[in-house]
Design a protein around this motif. Sequence first.
Motif, short mmCIF file in Angstrom:
data_model
loop_
_atom_site.label_atom_id
_atom_site.label_comp_id
_atom_site.label_asym_id
_atom_site.label_seq_id
_atom_site.Cartn_x
_atom_site.Cartn_y
_atom_site.Cartn_z
N SER A 246 20.79 43.63 -3.00
CA SER A 246 21.12 42.83 -4.18
C SER A 246 20.41 43.37 -5.42
CB SER A 246 20.75 41.37 -3.96
OG SER A 246 21.56 40.82 -2.94
N VAL A 247 19.16 43.76 -5.26
CA VAL A 247 18.41 44.30 -6.40
C VAL A 247 18.98 45.65 -6.83
CG1 VAL A 247 16.13 45.13 -7.14
CG2 VAL A 247 16.33 42.98 -5.86
N GLN A 248 19.36 46.48 -5.88
CA GLN A 248 19.97 47.76 -6.23
C GLN A 248 21.33 47.56 -6.91
OE1 GLN A 248 19.84 49.41 -2.27
NE2 GLN A 248 18.09 50.71 -2.76
N LEU A 249 22.10 46.58 -6.46
CA LEU A 249 23.37 46.29 -7.12
C LEU A 249 23.11 45.78 -8.54
CD1 LEU A 249 26.43 46.18 -7.06
CD2 LEU A 249 26.26 43.89 -6.04
N ALA A 250 22.05 45.02 -8.73
CA ALA A 250 21.68 44.56 -10.07
C ALA A 250 21.36 45.75 -10.97
CB ALA A 250 20.49 43.61 -10.00
N GLU A 251 20.69 46.75 -10.44
CA GLU A 251 20.40 47.96 -11.21
C GLU A 251 21.69 48.67 -11.60
OE1 GLU A 251 17.78 50.12 -8.62
OE2 GLU A 251 16.13 48.70 -8.91
N ARG A 252 22.64 48.74 -10.68
CA ARG A 252 23.94 49.37 -10.99
C ARG A 252 24.66 48.56 -12.05
NH1 ARG A 252 23.90 54.11 -10.49
NH2 ARG A 252 26.15 54.17 -10.66
N LEU A 253 24.65 47.24 -11.92
CA LEU A 253 25.32 46.37 -12.88
C LEU A 253 24.72 46.57 -14.28
CD1 LEU A 253 27.35 44.12 -13.51
CD2 LEU A 253 25.60 42.47 -12.82
N LYS A 254 23.42 46.67 -14.34
CA LYS A 254 22.74 46.89 -15.63
C LYS A 254 23.20 48.22 -16.23
CE LYS A 254 18.52 45.42 -15.85
NZ LYS A 254 17.06 45.26 -15.82
N LEU A 255 23.32 49.24 -15.39
CA LEU A 255 23.81 50.54 -15.85
C LEU A 255 25.25 50.42 -16.36
CD1 LEU A 255 23.18 53.99 -14.90
CD2 LEU A 255 25.48 53.29 -14.24
N TRP A 256 26.10 49.72 -15.60
CA TRP A 256 27.49 49.56 -16.03
C TRP A 256 27.56 48.83 -17.37
CZ3 TRP A 256 29.33 47.05 -10.81
CH2 TRP A 256 29.26 48.00 -9.78
N MET A 257 26.75 47.79 -17.51
CA MET A 257 26.76 47.01 -18.75
C MET A 257 26.31 47.87 -19.94
SD MET A 257 25.31 43.44 -17.15
CE MET A 257 25.04 42.63 -18.70
N GLY A 258 25.32 48.72 -19.72
CA GLY A 258 24.83 49.59 -20.77
C GLY A 258 25.81 50.69 -21.15
N GLU A 259 26.70 50.99 -20.24
CA GLU A 259 27.69 52.04 -20.45
C GLU A 259 28.77 51.62 -21.45
OE1 GLU A 259 30.15 53.02 -16.96
OE2 GLU A 259 29.24 54.99 -17.07
N GLY A 260 29.01 50.32 -21.53
CA GLY A 260 29.96 49.81 -22.52
C GLY A 260 31.42 49.88 -22.13
N ARG A 261 31.72 50.09 -20.86
CA ARG A 261 33.13 50.03 -20.44
C ARG A 261 33.26 49.08 -19.26
NH1 ARG A 261 34.77 55.30 -16.84
NH2 ARG A 261 32.73 55.69 -15.92
N ASP A 262 34.46 48.57 -19.09
CA ASP A 262 34.70 47.65 -18.00
C ASP A 262 34.57 48.37 -16.66
OD1 ASP A 262 35.25 45.69 -19.87
OD2 ASP A 262 37.42 45.92 -19.73
N ALA A 263 34.30 47.59 -15.60
CA ALA A 263 34.21 48.14 -14.25
C ALA A 263 35.22 47.44 -13.37
CB ALA A 263 32.80 47.96 -13.68
N ALA A 264 35.95 48.22 -12.60
CA ALA A 264 36.92 47.68 -11.64
C ALA A 264 36.39 47.95 -10.24
CB ALA A 264 38.29 48.33 -11.83
N LEU A 265 36.27 46.88 -9.46
CA LEU A 265 35.86 46.99 -8.07
C LEU A 265 37.14 46.83 -7.25
CD1 LEU A 265 33.43 45.25 -9.71
CD2 LEU A 265 32.33 46.15 -7.66
N ILE A 266 37.46 47.81 -6.44
CA ILE A 266 38.78 47.92 -5.84
C ILE A 266 38.69 47.72 -4.32
CG2 ILE A 266 40.78 49.42 -5.54
CD1 ILE A 266 39.74 50.89 -8.13
N ILE A 267 39.46 46.72 -3.85
CA ILE A 267 39.55 46.41 -2.42
C ILE A 267 40.96 46.73 -1.95
CG2 ILE A 267 39.42 44.59 -0.67
CD1 ILE A 267 37.52 43.07 -2.52
N GLY A 268 41.08 47.55 -0.93
CA GLY A 268 42.38 47.97 -0.42
C GLY A 268 43.04 46.94 0.48
N GLY A 269 44.19 47.32 1.00
CA GLY A 269 44.95 46.47 1.90
C GLY A 269 44.51 46.64 3.35
N PRO A 270 45.30 46.13 4.28
CA PRO A 270 44.94 46.18 5.71
C PRO A 270 44.70 47.59 6.24
CG PRO A 270 46.77 44.69 5.37
CD PRO A 270 46.53 45.37 4.06
N ASP A 271 45.37 48.58 5.64
CA ASP A 271 45.19 49.97 6.09
C ASP A 271 44.15 50.72 5.28
OD1 ASP A 271 47.30 50.06 8.16
OD2 ASP A 271 48.59 49.60 6.45
#
Length: 155
Positions: A81-106
């Motif tokens: 969770s703390v490492q994901l928070a670090e990534r989130l902080k980086l994404w926020m500082g980058e100034g662009r939206d982030a898309a987290l992509i989950i695929g289908g059954p395959d």
Amino acid sequence: MRLLLVAVGQRQPAWADTAYEDFAKRFPPELKLELKAVKAETRGSRTAEQLMAAEAARIEAALPKGVRRVILDERGERRTSVQLAERLKLWMGEGRDAALIIGGPDGLHPDLKATADETLRLSDLTLPHAFARVLLAEGLYRAWTVTTGHPYHRE
């Protein structure tokens, strides 16, 4: 900044929709979590490759230009969770939206996976899509609370 959860499958159980919405509404106005559900292909006589290709085309159509692409995959990087928070902080500082992509059954088509800025895993377990959406929403909310010092997360 927007966090876009782009997921294959439009119909989830009511409990999953309720749980996802509960976490999504907790985000502040400057960091919105939005779900973009794309239609899953009907399983039938086509190959998994054909199904994933059709779903990948729908995912591509749902992604804004220039968005950070974070693929969810069982072979992705493990994050606390703390490492994901670090990534989130980086994404926020980058100034662009982030898309987290989950695929289908395959899963996700290899060509789509190749466009990833990064690849994450939610768990070593195989999860139903309904659980994955809720788990990701909670994990992102928890990461945001870590970045702000909110007491939701405890170490």
